[in-house]
Design a protein around this motif. Structure first.
Motif, PDB file in Angstrom:
ATOM      1  N   ALA A   1     -19.738 -97.758 -57.098  1.00  0.00           N
ATOM      2  CA  ALA A   1     -19.375 -98.258 -58.421  1.00  0.00           C
ATOM      3  C   ALA A   1     -20.285 -99.412 -58.842  1.00  0.00           C
ATOM      4  N   LEU A   2     -20.590-100.317 -57.918  1.00  0.00           N
ATOM      5  CA  LEU A   2     -21.480-101.432 -58.240  1.00  0.00           C
ATOM      6  C   LEU A   2     -22.912-100.962 -58.443  1.00  0.00           C
ATOM      7  N   ALA A   3     -23.358-100.017 -57.626  1.00  0.00           N
ATOM      8  CA  ALA A   3     -24.710 -99.466 -57.791  1.00  0.00           C
ATOM      9  C   ALA A   3     -24.850 -98.800 -59.146  1.00  0.00           C
ATOM     10  N   TRP A   4     -23.790 -98.127 -59.598  1.00  0.00           N
ATOM     11  CA  TRP A   4     -23.826 -97.509 -60.927  1.00  0.00           C
ATOM     12  C   TRP A   4     -24.029 -98.562 -62.010  1.00  0.00           C
ATOM     13  N   LEU A   5     -23.300 -99.674 -61.908  1.00  0.00           N
ATOM     14  CA  LEU A   5     -23.452-100.743 -62.895  1.00  0.00           C
ATOM     15  C   LEU A   5     -24.854-101.325 -62.873  1.00  0.00           C
ATOM     16  N   LEU A   6     -25.363-101.596 -61.679  1.00  0.00           N
ATOM     17  CA  LEU A   6     -26.710-102.157 -61.554  1.00  0.00           C
ATOM     18  C   LEU A   6     -27.749-101.216 -62.136  1.00  0.00           C
ATOM     19  N   ALA A   7     -27.487 -99.910 -62.062  1.00  0.00           N
ATOM     20  CA  ALA A   7     -28.421 -98.916 -62.588  1.00  0.00           C
ATOM     21  C   ALA A   7     -28.439 -98.874 -64.109  1.00  0.00           C
ATOM     22  N   GLN A   8     -27.474 -99.533 -64.752  1.00  0.00           N
ATOM     23  CA  GLN A   8     -27.439 -99.514 -66.220  1.00  0.00           C
ATOM     24  C   GLN A   8     -28.506-100.412 -66.838  1.00  0.00           C
ATOM     25  N   GLY A   9     -29.150-101.245 -66.038  1.00  0.00           N
ATOM     26  CA  GLY A   9     -30.228-102.073 -66.561  1.00  0.00           C
ATOM     27  C   GLY A   9     -30.324-103.404 -65.853  1.00  0.00           C
ATOM     28  N   ASP A  10     -31.518-103.987 -65.886  1.00  0.00           N
ATOM     29  CA  ASP A  10     -31.728-105.278 -65.231  1.00  0.00           C
ATOM     30  C   ASP A  10     -31.018-106.422 -65.939  1.00  0.00           C
ATOM     31  N   ASP A  11     -30.439-106.144 -67.106  1.00  0.00           N
ATOM     32  CA  ASP A  11     -29.709-107.175 -67.841  1.00  0.00           C
ATOM     33  C   ASP A  11     -28.212-107.139 -67.548  1.00  0.00           C
ATOM     34  N   ILE A  12     -27.796-106.325 -66.579  1.00  0.00           N
ATOM     35  CA  ILE A  12     -26.391-106.223 -66.196  1.00  0.00           C
ATOM     36  C   ILE A  12     -26.189-106.920 -64.853  1.00  0.00           C
ATOM     37  N   PHE A  13     -25.250-107.884 -64.811  1.00  0.00           N
ATOM     38  CA  PHE A  13     -25.007-108.678 -63.609  1.00  0.00           C
ATOM     39  C   PHE A  13     -23.515-108.605 -63.250  1.00  0.00           C
ATOM     40  N   PRO A  14     -23.131-107.700 -62.371  1.00  0.00           N
ATOM     41  CA  PRO A  14     -21.728-107.630 -61.960  1.00  0.00           C
ATOM     42  C   PRO A  14     -21.325-108.869 -61.159  1.00  0.00           C
ATOM     43  N   ILE A  15     -20.063-109.268 -61.319  1.00  0.00           N
ATOM     44  CA  ILE A  15     -19.553-110.412 -60.539  1.00  0.00           C
ATOM     45  C   ILE A  15     -18.246-110.005 -59.856  1.00  0.00           C
ATOM     46  N   PRO A  16     -18.316-109.121 -58.871  1.00  0.00           N
ATOM     47  CA  PRO A  16     -17.084-108.739 -58.171  1.00  0.00           C
ATOM     48  C   PRO A  16     -16.464-109.950 -57.490  1.00  0.00           C
ATOM     49  N   GLY A  17     -15.147-110.005 -57.539  1.00  0.00           N
ATOM     50  CA  GLY A  17     -14.446-111.116 -56.914  1.00  0.00           C
ATOM     51  C   GLY A  17     -13.866-110.713 -55.575  1.00  0.00           C
ATOM     52  N   THR A  18     -13.971-111.597 -54.632  1.00  0.00           N
ATOM     53  CA  THR A  18     -13.346-111.382 -53.330  1.00  0.00           C
ATOM     54  C   THR A  18     -13.212-112.720 -52.621  1.00  0.00           C
ATOM     55  N   SER A  19     -12.313-112.781 -51.672  1.00  0.00           N
ATOM     56  CA  SER A  19     -12.223-113.944 -50.780  1.00  0.00           C
ATOM     57  C   SER A  19     -12.358-113.490 -49.335  1.00  0.00           C
ATOM     58  N   ASN A  20     -12.864-112.273 -49.164  1.00  0.00           N
ATOM     59  CA  ASN A  20     -12.997-111.657 -47.842  1.00  0.00           C
ATOM     60  C   ASN A  20     -14.472-111.415 -47.552  1.00  0.00           C
ATOM     61  N   ILE A  21     -14.976-111.984 -46.470  1.00  0.00           N
ATOM     62  CA  ILE A  21     -16.408-111.883 -46.196  1.00  0.00           C
ATOM     63  C   ILE A  21     -16.841-110.446 -45.936  1.00  0.00           C
ATOM     64  N   HIS A  22     -15.965-109.634 -45.357  1.00  0.00           N
ATOM     65  CA  HIS A  22     -16.332-108.235 -45.112  1.00  0.00           C
ATOM     66  C   HIS A  22     -16.472-107.473 -46.419  1.00  0.00           C
ATOM     67  N   ARG A  23     -15.594-107.771 -47.378  1.00  0.00           N
ATOM     68  CA  ARG A  23     -15.720-107.158 -48.702  1.00  0.00           C
ATOM     69  C   ARG A  23     -16.988-107.637 -49.394  1.00  0.00           C
ATOM     70  N   LEU A  24     -17.303-108.919 -49.231  1.00  0.00           N
ATOM     71  CA  LEU A  24     -18.524-109.453 -49.826  1.00  0.00           C
ATOM     72  C   LEU A  24     -19.745-108.730 -49.278  1.00  0.00           C
ATOM     73  N   GLU A  25     -19.801-108.563 -47.971  1.00  0.00           N
ATOM     74  CA  GLU A  25     -20.940-107.882 -47.366  1.00  0.00           C
ATOM     75  C   GLU A  25     -21.019-106.427 -47.835  1.00  0.00           C
TER      76      GLU A  25
END
Length: 343
Positions: free
Chosen positions: A274-298
């Motif tokens: 899902a994040l790769a899809w967003l990043l593929a929409q253009g270099d002007d798109i910056f997703p900011i997923p939220g997490t407090s879990n380091i494994h999710r962050l990685e």
């Protein structure tokens, strides 16, 4: 700090700073999805995020004690301030529970709010200051005049808007360049692309970056929500989201299952795809997923190294069709908000 990692970066819009393509949303770290962890655990998470190269941090004055927590981080780690692009916001006044809130984007509230945010953060300035919501009463030009005065005073470096209409963005940009617009954007929510909103179109015309909040559909695209019970913890506001309503959740889980099957075929998790899809929409798109879990962050950071073909992108669009329930922001009345013309 040793052994710091470097993530792919891009300029944030035509005139903004260079930041990692994937930012870090810190709303969830402050108890918006349930009771927050203790300071020691949360500060440890921030340290690990920083060490892994995550230097684009996003918060707001209404995200629980998030600004206080970040203030503690910088007090203990002042040498990291120069490396981190820090964004905060004003404009939402929380009431008793969610969605018990009001919106105030007046110049007076803007000027009051930045002082309180800087005091909690223990900083002389923030990098990006967003108008979190437009109150639909205050002309955007008046709000922008206050934001420009803060920039002139050195209290903010860049100006952002959130959940604004294309017209409000254009009018704001005429007062002073807007660096970025924060808006919901994900495989489940593509409203900014539509001819009705034209927000993505106008942002690109003006050179304004899109900072995509809820890029994982409030956790649904991460695959860790399978029933309403998964969002029923005390303090977890996601139970009010329309696409998690009892009448919608099963249909939406079916859509998620199709996306998850595609992710498995590519040896990815649903969140990474899902994040790769967003990043593929253009270099002007910056997703900011939220997490407090380091494994999710990685896991999320792994999306930065996924390349999707046009066919992959097109297939995912088709797989994500059929989401039921719509956006919470539409329900709240502040989606793509307009403001009155300046008299």
């Amino acid at each position: 700090m040793d052994d710091l990692e470097t993530l792919p970066t891009r300029p944030l819009g035509r005139q903004g700073p260079v930041v990692p393509r994937l930012g870090l949303g810190l709303m969830g770290a402050s108890g918006m999805y349930g009771s927050p962890a203790g300071d020691e655990e949360r500060l440890c998470f921030l340290r690990k995020a920083y060490e892994r190269g995550e230097r684009f941090w996003d918060t707001a004055d209404e995200y629980g004690d998030s600004e206080d927590l970040i203030g503690k981080w910088f007090a203990a780690n002042p040498e990291t301030r120069k490396d981190i692009t820090l964004a905060t916001k004003f404009g939402i006044k929380m009431g008793a529970g969610v969605p018990g809130f009001s919106v105030d984007s007046t110049p007076e509230y803007c000027l009051q709010s930045i002082e309180k945010s800087l005091a909690r953060l223990g900083l002389p300035f923030v990098d990006i200051y967003y108008v979190h919501r437009l109150d639909k009463v205050t002309p955007i030009e008046k709000t922008m005049e206050a934001m420009v005065s803060l920039k002139t005073a050195g209290k903010i470096r860049y100006i952002g808007l959130s959940e604004c209409s294309a017209d409000s963005l254009r009018r704001a940009h005429a007062v002073h360049p807007v660096t970025c617009v924060q808006v919901e954007y994900s495989l489940f929510c593509k409203d900014i692309e539509t001819p009705q909103t034209r927000l993505l179109e106008v942002a690109r015309e003006l050179g304004v970056a899109i900072v995509a909040y809820s890029p994982l559909g409030n956790g649904l695209l991460s695959g860790n929500i399978r029933s309403r019970e998964d969002v029923s913890k005390p303090g977890d506001f996601r139970g009010i989201l329309p696409w998690l309503d009892e009448e919608n959740i099963q249909q939406n889980l079916g859509v998620l299952d199709r996306i998850s099957a595609s992710a498995r075929s590519m040896s990815l998790t649903p969140a990474q795809l899902a994040l790769a899809w967003l990043l593929a929409q253009g270099d002007d798109i910056f997703p900011i997923p939220g997490t407090s879990n380091i494994h999710r962050l990685e896991e999320n950071l792994g999306s930065l190294f996924v390349s999707l073909s046009r066919d992959n992108e097109s297939v995912l669009r088709k797989l994500s069709a059929g989401i039921a329930g719509g956006r919470f922001q539409v329900k709240s009345g502040y989606a793509f908000a307009d403001t009155p013309k300046l008299e």
